[in-house]
Design a protein around this motif. Structure first.
Motif, mmCIF file in Angstrom:
data_model
loop_
_atom_site.group_PDB
_atom_site.id
_atom_site.type_symbol
_atom_site.label_atom_id
_atom_site.label_comp_id
_atom_site.label_asym_id
_atom_site.label_seq_id
_atom_site.Cartn_x
_atom_site.Cartn_y
_atom_site.Cartn_z
ATOM 1 N N ASN A 1 0.798 -1.227 0.000
ATOM 2 C CA ASN A 1 0.000 0.000 0.000
ATOM 3 C C ASN A 1 0.828 1.274 0.000
ATOM 4 O O ASN A 1 0.392 2.301 -0.509
ATOM 5 N N ILE A 2 2.027 1.229 0.590
ATOM 6 C CA ILE A 2 2.864 2.417 0.692
ATOM 7 C C ILE A 2 4.296 2.041 0.331
ATOM 8 O O ILE A 2 4.691 0.878 0.436
ATOM 9 N N THR A 3 5.089 3.001 -0.120
ATOM 10 C CA THR A 3 6.462 2.704 -0.511
ATOM 11 C C THR A 3 7.282 2.260 0.702
ATOM 12 O O THR A 3 6.961 2.616 1.839
ATOM 13 N N LEU B 1 8.945 3.153 6.497
ATOM 14 C CA LEU B 1 9.868 3.512 7.570
ATOM 15 C C LEU B 1 9.492 4.862 8.167
ATOM 16 O O LEU B 1 9.559 5.053 9.386
ATOM 17 N N MET B 2 9.075 5.812 7.307
ATOM 18 C CA MET B 2 8.693 7.128 7.828
ATOM 19 C C MET B 2 7.462 7.020 8.726
ATOM 20 O O MET B 2 7.359 7.735 9.729
ATOM 21 N N THR B 3 6.520 6.143 8.366
ATOM 22 C CA THR B 3 5.344 5.932 9.221
ATOM 23 C C THR B 3 5.767 5.339 10.556
ATOM 24 O O THR B 3 5.286 5.739 11.617
ATOM 25 N N ILE C 1 -4.075 4.735 5.899
ATOM 26 C CA ILE C 1 -2.625 4.607 5.993
ATOM 27 C C ILE C 1 -1.907 5.291 4.840
ATOM 28 O O ILE C 1 -0.784 5.781 4.981
ATOM 29 N N ARG C 2 -2.542 5.384 3.669
ATOM 30 C CA ARG C 2 -1.878 6.049 2.543
ATOM 31 C C ARG C 2 -1.648 7.526 2.828
ATOM 32 O O ARG C 2 -0.569 8.063 2.567
ATOM 33 N N SER D 1 -1.975 5.642 15.410
ATOM 34 C CA SER D 1 -3.358 5.380 14.982
ATOM 35 C C SER D 1 -3.398 4.183 14.035
ATOM 36 O O SER D 1 -4.350 3.391 14.057
ATOM 37 N N VAL D 2 -2.351 4.050 13.215
ATOM 38 C CA VAL D 2 -2.248 2.882 12.322
ATOM 39 C C VAL D 2 -2.124 1.612 13.142
ATOM 40 O O VAL D 2 -2.790 0.601 12.874
ATOM 41 N N TYR D 3 -1.274 1.638 14.165
ATOM 42 C CA TYR D 3 -1.066 0.448 14.985
ATOM 43 C C TYR D 3 -2.346 0.038 15.705
ATOM 44 O O TYR D 3 -2.739 -1.138 15.694
ATOM 45 N N GLY D 4 -2.991 1.018 16.351
ATOM 46 C CA GLY D 4 -4.222 0.713 17.070
ATOM 47 C C GLY D 4 -5.309 0.216 16.149
ATOM 48 O O GLY D 4 -6.056 -0.723 16.478
#
Length: 452
Positions: free
Chosen positions: A61-63, A68-70, A203-204, A370-373
């Motif tokens: 979904n993401i590069t 890593l930045m997320t 997430i994007r 927020s992504v993790y949760g």
């Protein structure tokens, strides 16, 4: 309430006691030895993979770069400013040494997490690539270990509201209130609105925001810290000597510093190190599972850079600034100590660097966590839980911004340890898979040419 606080405090003392420290450092050391020091020897390869990862390398979904930045968005937060200061203020200068040790072996831990995240990830009903400890437990260890994945998802989902939301919002609101007299509620509402707007895109959007904000804020903070160190360059050797000396001996009282035992220095260094870089916590692989990469090894080498950048670079700069300015003996603690150190080193702008750095770091941490949760809730309840989770996540931000959070800090710290335990157990059980894949990858002549 006092009874509850006492009970949670007792649990915290147990889960962050010597057995937990041994489990975290031992797992990292075991993985580093099993990998034959690969995370250290192939650090340059990891940075090349990160640079190449600005573009898609496979399905996801993401590069890989934005993955890593997320991860760094969630990782680089109050731990890098307040956490380092707290470790030094309570555990003495030696705590920074133990943060370094945690980070070095933590690179192997984070590498293994990244490898397993991509290898055992799934695609959900919306077409999103999902993964993390709960998925590599389910798909790598089998059905009899499902309870362990469920335990991680429960602890991770709850921990996010503390470490990834309320604690971060509180740090921002207090920093802005102290520096600019902005009411804490206003800061909380503003953060809630901005986070809500980003979460609409999932997430994007989070990854795109992180991909732009994280490099900017990290570079700005590092440059500010390096300027302070340049002005005090003659004091750096003595600061490093004190850090290493006190890592193996009690720290005597000095100035406003009350003194610290050897065990307290180790405990604070390891606990604050994990709070900062999250190696072994199991959070980062959730982001790396979404990377547009079909190569678990390459994504693993990108993942391990998170620990290196967070602790070896950013936390070290914070710690050295505190040491060379002499502020570690002032009696201050937390973000106030870091602000005092930067202000002493750069009287005109130092305080602003810490204030804005803390605000940006904490804001992106709220986005990353927020992504993790969300992924933990999706694992437990399905994709229909995503929208309700986002609404609650946004609503909690102003609450965290306006309350005194000593108890929330304690609960969050306890939940961090509880979510780390299932992940560390899974990493140990799946370590043969990581070792075999890594050794085969770097033994292949084609891959070896790429590496060298």
């Amino acid at each position: 309430m006092e009874t509850i606080e006492s009970w949670v405090g007792t649990i915290n003392g147990l889960v962050w006691g010597p057995p937990m420290l041994v489990l975290i450092l031992g797992t990292g050391l075991f993985l580093m030895i099993g990998l034959r020091l690969m995370p250290l020897l192939k650090l340059g390869f990891g940075f090349r993979m990160l640079w190449a990862g600005r573009h898609a390398q496979g399905q996801g979904n993401i590069t890989p770069f934005n993955a890593l930045m997320t991860s760094l968005a969630a990782t680089i937060g109050t731990g890098n400013i307040a956490g380092v200061a707290t470790a030094i203020a309570i555990g003495g200068p030696g705590a920074l040494f133990w943060m370094w040790c945690t980070a070095l072996v933590g690179m192997a831990t984070k590498y293994a997490e990244g490898v397993l995240a991509v290898k055992y990830r799934e695609v959900d009903e919306k077409g999103n690539y999902v993964g993390g400890p709960m998925y590599y437990i389910k798909n790598g260890l089998g059905r009899r270990w499902l309870w362990l994945g469920t335990a991680f998802a429960i602890f991770g989902g709850l921990a996010g509201f503390g470490i990834g939301n309320m604690v971060q919002a509180n740090s921002v609101s207090h920093a802005l209130s102290g520096k600019f007299a902005i009411p804490e509620l206003w800061s909380g509402i503003a953060m809630a609105v901005m986070v809500g707007l980003v979460l609409i895109g999932g997430i994007r959007w989070i990854a795109q925001v992180a991909g732009k904000l994280v490099p900017f804020m990290a570079i700005a903070y590092v440059v500010g810290g390096l300027v302070v160190l340049a002005f005090n360059i003659e004091k750096i050797p003595e600061a490093i000597y004190q850090i290493v000396l006190h890592a193996f001996s009690p720290t005597a009282a000095a100035g406003g510093f009350a003194g610290a035992t050897l065990m307290l220095g180790i405990q604070m260094g390891v606990a604050r190190g994990i709070f900062s870089n999250e190696a072994g916590l199991g959070s980062a692989p959730i982001a790396h599972a979404a990377a547009q990469s079909n190569d678990p090894i390459q994504q693993g080498t990108v993942a391990m850079l998170g620990t290196f950048i967070d602790t070896i670079i950013i936390c070290t700069i914070t710690g050295l600034v505190i040491m060379v300015t002499g502020e570690w003996m002032s009696g201050e603690t937390g973000a106030g100590l870091s602000a005092a150190a930067f202000s002493a080193g750069l009287p005109s702008v130092g305080g602003y660097i810490v204030t804005f750095g803390l605000a940006l770091f904490a804001f992106t941490t709220i986005l990353g966590w927020s992504v993790y949760g969300e992924r933990c809730m999706e694992y437990l309840f399905g994709i229909h839980a995503i929208v309700p989770f986002r609404l609650v996540w946004v609503a909690v931000i102003p609450v965290g911004a306006t309350l005194e959070l000593d108890f929330i800090w304690l609960v969050a710290d306890t939940l961090n340890a509880l979510m780390a335990i299932p992940n560390l157990v899974a990493l140990l059980l799946l370590s043969p898979v990581v070792f075999r894949m890594t050794h085969d990858y770097f033994a292949d002549p084609i891959n070896r040419r790429v590496v060298t």
